[in-house]
Design an enzyme around this catalytic site. Structure first.
Site, PDB file in Angstrom:
ATOM      1  N   ASP A   1      28.558  22.895  12.244  1.00 40.67           N
ATOM      2  CA  ASP A   1      27.658  22.156  11.358  1.00 40.67           C
ATOM      3  C   ASP A   1      26.307  21.937  12.037  1.00 40.67           C
ATOM      4  O   ASP A   1      26.222  21.825  13.258  1.00 40.67           O
ATOM      5  CB  ASP A   1      28.278  20.810  10.997  1.00 40.67           C
ATOM      6  CG  ASP A   1      27.460  20.054   9.974  1.00 40.67           C
ATOM      7  OD1 ASP A   1      27.038  20.682   8.991  1.00 40.67           O
ATOM      8  OD2 ASP A   1      27.229  18.853  10.172  1.00 40.67           O
TER       9      ASP A   1
ATOM     10  N   HIS B   1      26.183  29.932   0.996  1.00 41.85           N
ATOM     11  CA  HIS B   1      25.691  28.567   1.157  1.00 41.85           C
ATOM     12  C   HIS B   1      24.353  28.513   1.889  1.00 41.85           C
ATOM     13  O   HIS B   1      23.449  27.765   1.489  1.00 41.85           O
ATOM     14  CB  HIS B   1      26.730  27.730   1.902  1.00 41.85           C
ATOM     15  CG  HIS B   1      26.294  26.324   2.151  1.00 41.85           C
ATOM     16  ND1 HIS B   1      26.022  25.440   1.127  1.00 41.85           N
ATOM     17  CD2 HIS B   1      26.067  25.645   3.312  1.00 41.85           C
ATOM     18  CE1 HIS B   1      25.653  24.272   1.643  1.00 41.85           C
ATOM     19  NE2 HIS B   1      25.659  24.375   2.950  1.00 41.85           N
TER      20      HIS B   1
END
Length: 316
Positions: free
Chosen positions: A154, A227
């Site tokens: 992340d 994404h």
């Protein structure tokens, strides 16, 4: 007033190891009393953070607190409003919708030690329990290597640490509220069974990155709605960034697992365009991730918090 990250709340640093998100709704029974207690909350919040960081510096406590547009109008009707503060409205895409949900006050607490998070949350509760109710409280955690709960590293798209403050903190374009920030809080529930049924290769195409090495896929390897393609803001041919924090949460025995997304930005319009792109392009991640909340907040600088306490916000 000058641009000074030291005068900002904790909006551009790491997501933390133990995390608590709380969204409050004011009871709205007595505006004068509500305002007075919110002023005390602002004063006490800063004092609590200072005290805990002096006592336990090794646990790296970070706290951010802010107000929605509706709360600002109710509490400070005569004050000038931050330039980009507005009420978030649903974003409708061809397949999925980003919902808008209610909330007045946002509190984001994180620390390396869970007891510090608890202590801060418990102390703050003393100052809002008479005027507000909790509409959402989510306890998150740091997953392996700081990965998202779906297994990917992340924060890869975040600006570098040395640059992150300038992307998260308001500058002199809004001198009255310089060193503040715009926060967008959005809670996703994941269909983990469906996600786990994908091959690693298909998961990588959905995200646009390699799962283990975190290397970005070549353009021809990505989906049109991967994404890391769909969630960008390239307005005017320039990639604009925010500081994103995706925090996992889960109750495995109930089969509920999700991600709490918090985005801190100098310009709310950047975050808004990112969301519009995600939902208009039907970001592949949305096939496995259902957004259930969405609220936008203004995070005042420390100086502005003191102006709230002293009833000295700039007037309209």
């Amino acid at each position: 007033m000058e641009f000074n990250p030291g005068n900002a709340q904790d909006v551009y640093k790491d997501a933390g190891k133990n995390v608590l998100f709380t969204i409050l709704k004011l009871n709205r029974k007595d505006q004068n009393d509500d305002k007075s207690k919110v002023q005390e909350l602002c004063s006490r919040e800063q004092a609590i953070v200072r005290s805990m960081n002096i006592r336990y510096p090794e646990y790296h406590l970070k706290v951010a607190m802010g107000f929605s547009n509706d709360a600002w109008d109710y509490l400070f009707p005569n004050a000038k409003k931050p330039a980009e503060l507005e009420t978030f409205k649903p974003i409708h895409g061809p397949k999925y919708t980003a919902p808008a949900t209610d909330g007045d006050i946002f509190i984001h607490i994180r620390a390396d030690e869970e007891t510090v998070v608890y202590e801060v949350a418990d102390q703050l509760h003393n100052y809002y329990r008479d005027i507000a109710k909790v509409v959402d409280e989510t306890k998150g955690f740091r997953y392996f290597e700081g990965r998202s709960i779906i297994g990917f590293v992340d924060g890869t798209e975040n600006p570098d640490g040395s640059e992150s403050a300038s992307y998260a903190i308001i500058g002199d374009e809004d001198e009255d509220y310089i060193n503040g920030s715009y926060a967008f809080a959005q809670k996703y529930m994941h269909d983990m069974d469906s996600w786990k049924s994908l091959s690693t290769e298909d998961q990588e195409k959905a995200v646009g990155r390699k799962k283990y090495s975190d290397l970005e896929l070549k353009d021809e390897e990505k989906l049109a709605n991967s994404h890391n393609v769909a969630s960008q803001d390239n307005d005017d041919g320039v990639e604009h960034k925010i500081v994103r924090m995706n925090v996992p949460f889960s109750n495995p025995s109930e089969g509920t697992t999700g991600t709490y997304f918090i985005g801190y930005a100098r310009h709310w319009t950047v975050t808004k365009r990112m969301l519009e792109n995600m939902f208009s392009l039907s970001d592949r991640i949305l096939d496995f991730s259902n957004p259930v909340t969405g609220t936008m907040f203004f995070i005042p600088s420390k100086n502005t918090l003191q102006q709230i306490v002293d009833d000295e916000l700039p007037l309209k």
